[in-house]
Motif scaffolding. Structure first.
Motif, short mmCIF file in Angstrom:
data_model
loop_
_atom_site.label_atom_id
_atom_site.label_comp_id
_atom_site.label_asym_id
_atom_site.label_seq_id
_atom_site.Cartn_x
_atom_site.Cartn_y
_atom_site.Cartn_z
N THR A 118 96.54 -51.24 -40.54
CA THR A 118 95.55 -51.12 -39.02
C THR A 118 96.51 -51.24 -38.22
O THR A 118 98.15 -52.26 -38.58
CB THR A 118 95.02 -52.64 -38.90
OG1 THR A 118 95.69 -53.28 -39.30
CG2 THR A 118 94.19 -52.59 -40.44
N SER A 134 96.94 -53.71 -35.74
CA SER A 134 98.27 -54.67 -36.07
C SER A 134 98.48 -54.80 -37.29
O SER A 134 99.76 -55.54 -37.12
CB SER A 134 96.87 -55.72 -36.16
OG SER A 134 96.83 -56.28 -37.13
N GLN A 135 98.28 -54.40 -38.42
CA GLN A 135 100.12 -54.89 -38.98
C GLN A 135 100.89 -53.70 -39.17
O GLN A 135 101.79 -54.61 -39.30
CB GLN A 135 99.13 -53.92 -40.43
CG GLN A 135 98.51 -54.80 -41.02
CD GLN A 135 98.38 -53.60 -42.28
OE1 GLN A 135 97.30 -53.17 -42.36
NE2 GLN A 135 98.39 -54.27 -44.15
N TRP A 181 102.06 -53.82 -35.89
CA TRP A 181 102.74 -54.37 -35.09
C TRP A 181 103.11 -55.31 -35.25
O TRP A 181 104.53 -56.00 -35.15
CB TRP A 181 101.28 -54.81 -33.66
CG TRP A 181 101.98 -54.78 -32.56
CD1 TRP A 181 101.88 -56.87 -32.63
CD2 TRP A 181 102.64 -54.95 -31.73
NE1 TRP A 181 102.60 -57.42 -31.18
CE2 TRP A 181 102.87 -56.06 -30.46
CE3 TRP A 181 103.65 -53.19 -30.93
CZ2 TRP A 181 103.80 -55.45 -29.75
CZ3 TRP A 181 104.09 -53.01 -30.23
CH2 TRP A 181 104.78 -54.54 -29.25
N TRP A 182 102.58 -56.00 -36.22
CA TRP A 182 103.10 -57.22 -36.49
C TRP A 182 104.04 -57.34 -37.65
O TRP A 182 104.93 -57.76 -37.82
CB TRP A 182 102.13 -58.43 -37.33
CG TRP A 182 101.24 -58.81 -36.09
CD1 TRP A 182 99.96 -58.62 -35.65
CD2 TRP A 182 101.47 -59.81 -35.26
NE1 TRP A 182 99.46 -59.16 -34.50
CE2 TRP A 182 100.75 -60.33 -34.18
CE3 TRP A 182 103.05 -61.01 -34.68
CZ2 TRP A 182 100.79 -61.66 -33.40
CZ3 TRP A 182 102.29 -61.80 -34.09
CH2 TRP A 182 101.89 -62.63 -32.95
N PHE A 219 104.14 -48.36 -32.29
CA PHE A 219 103.65 -49.06 -33.08
C PHE A 219 104.28 -48.60 -34.19
O PHE A 219 103.91 -49.77 -34.97
CB PHE A 219 101.93 -48.99 -32.53
CG PHE A 219 100.97 -50.19 -32.19
CD1 PHE A 219 101.05 -49.40 -31.42
CD2 PHE A 219 100.53 -51.14 -32.45
CE1 PHE A 219 100.40 -50.04 -30.23
CE2 PHE A 219 99.50 -51.74 -31.76
CZ PHE A 219 99.45 -51.25 -30.84
#
Lengths: 201, 417
Positions: free
Chosen positions: B266, B268-269, B271-272, B337
């Motif tokens: 995902t 967010s995965q 990005w983090w 990203f």
């Protein structure tokens, strides 16, 4: 047109004559002590490559080939004729440089006539034959190859000017460092190697 | 007895054992600000902020990446096995697994790198140079977690001897030391660093059902965890789950564009940073905190960071306009990203030694890194990521850029005079 731009970019960056084929090393190592002389020699190489390539193309196609003027396969004369063309072009460049920039002429010294035996030039012509380029393509290849060689020599000249003030170990000073720099530059230039622009069109 | 007295007492003789003295000197000046920062002649600077302390700031900026990277090694290991899928589930197992892999990498890097530095410094008869502080901290972060240690040692030796000592030591190198070490591994042992299966540690391969391989260190931790009543490592029940590939988002995006990457991870995965990758480069927010720290302390150049960002955006927009492959059609903001853009921007491109040193030069330097890096990433099928090679490429041209900036300044002033 797109094809010609591809050839230009490819011969300048991806298959750089100096840094991926290591051609023209003699003058590359000897004249790269200052950016100014390297710039002059680089321009001379661009000019000679861009002029000799189409002339050699014409000779190869219209004189030496089977379908040429003499009707027989004369390709065994290729090397001699290519060198003759290159030598005469270098003579021309030499006269022009001597007339318009005597200081550059003096600082280039013997390496200006030695462009004749700069293997980047002959190598370029032979690549042009083996890659079976047409007229426009060979002009583009000559300009690109010359530009790539020019970039390589002014980049190494700037680095060598910079490291003149460094505490380089004594055995490496001068030519040893130039070899090391060339190797590491080749490593950096490998970044673009392998890109096939034609695949994206 | 103060610390200074203690140090004075154990100082080895410089003539008798030069290597030992150099090592002592390195530790001494690292622990305490030396009182002779500037000599009696020349510019007088009364400031404790010398080169060593400046470099320590860069190392501090990397600490979050270290913490996260170490933990993420373990997290990726268990994700591949389909166990402890939540990020903090199995915390002790993931952390210990990360440490087991991270510590040897860190130690080997420093033993080899610092060892060579100390020998050279003792030979030349001057104090050990600080340069390896930052390079030594950067190298572990940009290596894959299960790199064989002998390859790492050879790469570090290559970078320090040929990339730095040959040029005369700290501050004289033309190419970034850490990137030279990595590019050496990249071209000399391509299967180690460029394969699909390299980024996840603890398995012999990522084929379905491959059991985990644990060594003596894991068994040691098992005993410890047994005493504490926690779960231990169990090689018999830990195996790669069906359908797991371990491919990085960039490898997926090369095949199928943004949809291909998001099918597995995902946004967010990505990005983090809870994705496989080199040890320290995956988590974007933590790197940006480090970058902010470097900007606030004015150690890194904001010009390079900003122009590299602009260059990357321009490169991505150009490729969007071309749009010949799915990867080119990835929207420009999503390009950031994936991959290690921010790590390269914060810690690699801003290296003050190898970057262009004039202000105008910095704009060109950063912009071209961003642009060329994006081109390499998207167009070059041979390399999964472009920033390492783009930075080395521009390192080559940095002296030339400086030369022409200086020349144009000179001619401008001559005209004005």
């Amino acid at each position: 047109m797109g094809e010609l731009i591809n050839i230009f970019i490819k011969s300048a960056f991806i298959e750089n004559l100096a840094l991926s084929y290591f051609l023209g090393m003699c003058s590359y190592l000897a004249v790269s002590k200052t950016v100014k002389t390297a710039f002059g020699l680089g321009l001379a190489v661009i000019f000679v490559l861009a002029i000799t390539m189409p002339i050699n193309w014409a000779i190869n196609t219209y004189l030496l080939g089977e379908g040429g003027l003499f009707g027989t396969d004369l390709t065994f004369l290729r090397l001699i004729l290519f060198i003759a063309v290159i030598a005469s072009m270098v003579q021309l460049v030499e006269m022009v440089v001597e007339k318009y920039s005597p200081s550059l002429y003096n600082s280039l010294g013997i390496f200006l006539p030695l462009i004749t035996v700069n293997c980047a030039i002959l190598g370029g012509s032979l690549f042009m034959v083996s890659k079976e380029y047409g007229f426009a393509e060979s002009v583009s290849f000559g300009l690109g190859g010359g530009f790539g060689w020019f970039l390589a020599i002014i980049a190494i000249a700037a680095i060598r000017e910079k490291i003149r003030y460094s505490d380089v170990p004594a055995p490496l000073r001068g030519l040893g460092m130039a070899f090391l720099l060339t190797g590491l530059m080749g490593l950096a230039f490998m970044s673009l190697m392998g890109i096939d622009l034609a695949a994206f069109n | 007895m103060g610390l200074v007295d203690f140090f004075k007492k154990i100082e080895p003789d410089k003539k008798k054992s030069p290597v030992l003295h150099t090592f002592y000197d390195a530790v001494y000046t690292f622990a305490l600000a030396p009182d002779s920062i500037t000599g009696p002649k020349g510019t007088q600077i009364k400031d404790g902020m010398d080169l060593k302390r400046l470099m320590v700031h860069v190392v501090i900026a990397m600490q979050l990446c270290y913490l996260f990277g170490t933990y993420n090694i373990g997290h990726q290991h268990f994700t591949a096995a389909g166990q402890y899928l939540g990020f903090i589930e199995g915390f002790h197992l993931k952390l210990a697994h990360g440490l087991i892999l991270m510590l040897p990498i860190f130690i080997v890097t420093h033993v080899v790198g610092l060892g060579i530095e100390i020998i050279f410094a003792a030979k030349k008869g001057h104090a050990v140079e600080e340069g390896f502080l930052v390079s030594g901290a950067l190298i572990p972060l940009i290596m894959p977690p299960d790199i064989p240690l002998w390859i790492l040692a050879v790469a570090v030796a290559f970078a320090v001897i040929l990339g730095k000592e040959a040029f005369g030591g700290t501050g004289m190198n033309i190419w970034n030391i850490a990137l030279l070490a990595r590019v050496f591994v990249f071209f000399a042992y391509p299967t180690t660093i460029a394969g699909d299966e390299v980024w996840v540690s603890g398995f012999d391969g990522l084929a379905e059902g491959t059991a985990a391989t644990y060594g003596w260190a894991h068994n040691l931790f098992n005993t410890l965890f047994g005493w504490l009543g926690l779960d231990g490592y169990n090689a018999a029940s830990t195996a790669v789950v069906d359908g797991y590939t371990g491919a990085t988002p960039l490898a997926l995006a090369y095949q199928g564009g943004w949809e291909g990457a998001t099918a597995v991870y995902t946004p967010s995965q990505m990005w983090w940073g809870t994705i496989p990758g080199s040890i320290g480069e995956s988590s974007k927010p933590l790197i940006l905190i480090g970058a902010l720290f470097l900007l606030v302390t004015k150690i890194a150049s904001w010009r390079i960071m900003l122009s590299m960002l602009i260059g990357g955006i321009v490169g991505a927009l150009t490729l969007n306009a071309w749009g010949a492959t799915p990867f080119m059609e990835v929207p420009w903001y999503y390009q950031f990203f994936m991959g290690s853009f921010f790590f390269a921007m914060a810690f690699m491109a801003t290296d003050p030694v190898t970057a262009a040193s004039t202000n105008t030069g910095k704009w060109w330097y950063g912009f071209l890194i961003g642009f060329i890096g994006m081109i390499i990433r998207v167009l070059n099928p041979a390399y999964p990521e472009g920033w390492m090679l783009a930075i080395l490429f521009m390192n080559t041209f940095a002296p030339l850029i400086d030369h022409y900036v200086l020349q144009s300044n000179i001619s401008k002033r001559l005209k004005r005079a």
